[in-house]
Design an enzyme around this catalytic site. Structure first.
Site, mmCIF file in Angstrom:
data_model
loop_
_atom_site.group_PDB
_atom_site.id
_atom_site.type_symbol
_atom_site.label_atom_id
_atom_site.label_comp_id
_atom_site.label_asym_id
_atom_site.label_seq_id
_atom_site.Cartn_x
_atom_site.Cartn_y
_atom_site.Cartn_z
ATOM 1 C CG ASN A 57 -4.886 -6.540 5.902
ATOM 2 O OD1 ASN A 57 -5.242 -7.490 5.242
ATOM 3 N ND2 ASN A 57 -5.711 -5.829 6.636
ATOM 4 C CD GLU A 59 -5.502 -5.773 11.252
ATOM 5 O OE1 GLU A 59 -6.140 -6.303 12.189
ATOM 6 O OE2 GLU A 59 -5.996 -4.939 10.480
ATOM 7 C CB CYS A 68 -0.595 -2.021 4.236
ATOM 8 S SG CYS A 68 -1.164 -0.698 5.305
ATOM 9 C CD GLU A 70 -1.991 -1.469 -0.108
ATOM 10 O OE1 GLU A 70 -1.879 -2.096 0.975
ATOM 11 O OE2 GLU A 70 -2.916 -0.678 -0.336
ATOM 12 C CB CYS A 102 -2.186 3.859 4.098
ATOM 13 S SG CYS A 102 -0.593 3.062 4.337
ATOM 14 C CB CYS A 105 1.171 1.592 1.109
ATOM 15 S SG CYS A 105 1.031 0.299 2.354
HETATM 16 N N1 THU Z 1 -4.879 -1.713 4.894
HETATM 17 C C1 THU Z 1 -4.168 -2.268 3.881
HETATM 18 O O1 THU Z 1 -3.593 -3.353 4.009
HETATM 19 N N2 THU Z 1 -4.109 -1.597 2.714
HETATM 20 C C2 THU Z 1 -4.803 -0.462 2.431
HETATM 21 O O2 THU Z 1 -4.778 -0.002 1.295
HETATM 22 C C3 THU Z 1 -5.566 0.202 3.482
HETATM 23 C C4 THU Z 1 -5.538 -0.434 4.816
HETATM 24 C C5 THU Z 1 -5.006 -2.480 6.126
HETATM 25 C C6 THU Z 1 -4.221 -1.981 7.302
HETATM 26 C C7 THU Z 1 -5.006 -2.577 8.453
HETATM 27 O O3 THU Z 1 -4.601 -3.924 8.638
HETATM 28 C C8 THU Z 1 -6.435 -2.584 7.944
HETATM 29 O O4 THU Z 1 -6.348 -2.495 6.544
HETATM 30 C C9 THU Z 1 -7.271 -1.437 8.475
HETATM 31 O O5 THU Z 1 -6.640 -0.226 8.290
#
Ligand code: THU
Length: 148
Positions: A57, A59, A68, A70, A102, A105
């Site tokens: 991920n 941000e 994310c 994925e 999520c 994704c």
């Molecule tokens: N996140 C992912 O990268 N994948 C997931 O399956 C769930 C959430 C990330 C998004 C964000 O950067 C952090 O986790 C919190 O939601």
């Protein structure tokens, strides 16, 4: 249900390949850029040709621009010319709960078929596996655009 599938499920990756896929998802998690959530996630995507693309991920101070793990992995694979996938492994630091993708994704994953496997792991490395069609039932996909 197994018997209801229109297409036979592709075989699970051989044990060695699966172990590597799981390891690559954990390694990718170590690269997560998540100063806001402090929730690192890693994903590793196995292509039909046997290559692995991983992602974390990423941000952003402008929160809505975060991506994310994925989708990072999928974008890396697509941009290197791979559109056919066998499996994805996802890793997080959650000890008691399997990490799940999520909704956004799931839809992006579904773009590339409904009959591949997603390995959802806990921090101790244990996992469960779900077909994409289980994670996103009654999904809308590219084929639907041809139906009008
Ligand atoms: N996140 C992912 O990268 N994948 C997931 O399956 C769930 C959430 C990330 C998004 C964000 O950067 C952090 O986790 C919190 O939601």
């Amino acid at each position: 249900m197994e018997g209801d599938r229109k297409h036979p499920a592709p075989a699970a990756p051989p044990t060695e390949r699966l172990q590597l896929l799981l390891r690559r998802s954990r390694e990718a998690k170590n690269c997560a850029y998540c100063p806001y959530s402090r929730f690192p996630v890693g994903a590793a995507l196995l292509t039909a040709s046997g290559e692995i693309f991983s992602g974390c991920n990423v941000e952003n101070a402008c929160c809505s621009l975060g991506v994310c793990a994925e989708r990072t992995a999928i974008q890396k694979a697509i941009s290197e010319g791979h559109t056919s996938f066998r499996a994805m492994a996802i890793a997080s630091d959650m000890g008691d709960t399997f990490i799940v993708p999520c909704g956004a994704c799931r839809q992006v994953m579904r773009e590339f078929g409904t009959d591949w496997d997603v390995y959802l792991t806990k921090a101790d490395g244990s996992y469960i596996v779900k077909r994409l069609e289980e994670l996103l039932p009654l999904s809308f996909g590219p084929e639907d655009l041809k139906k009008v």
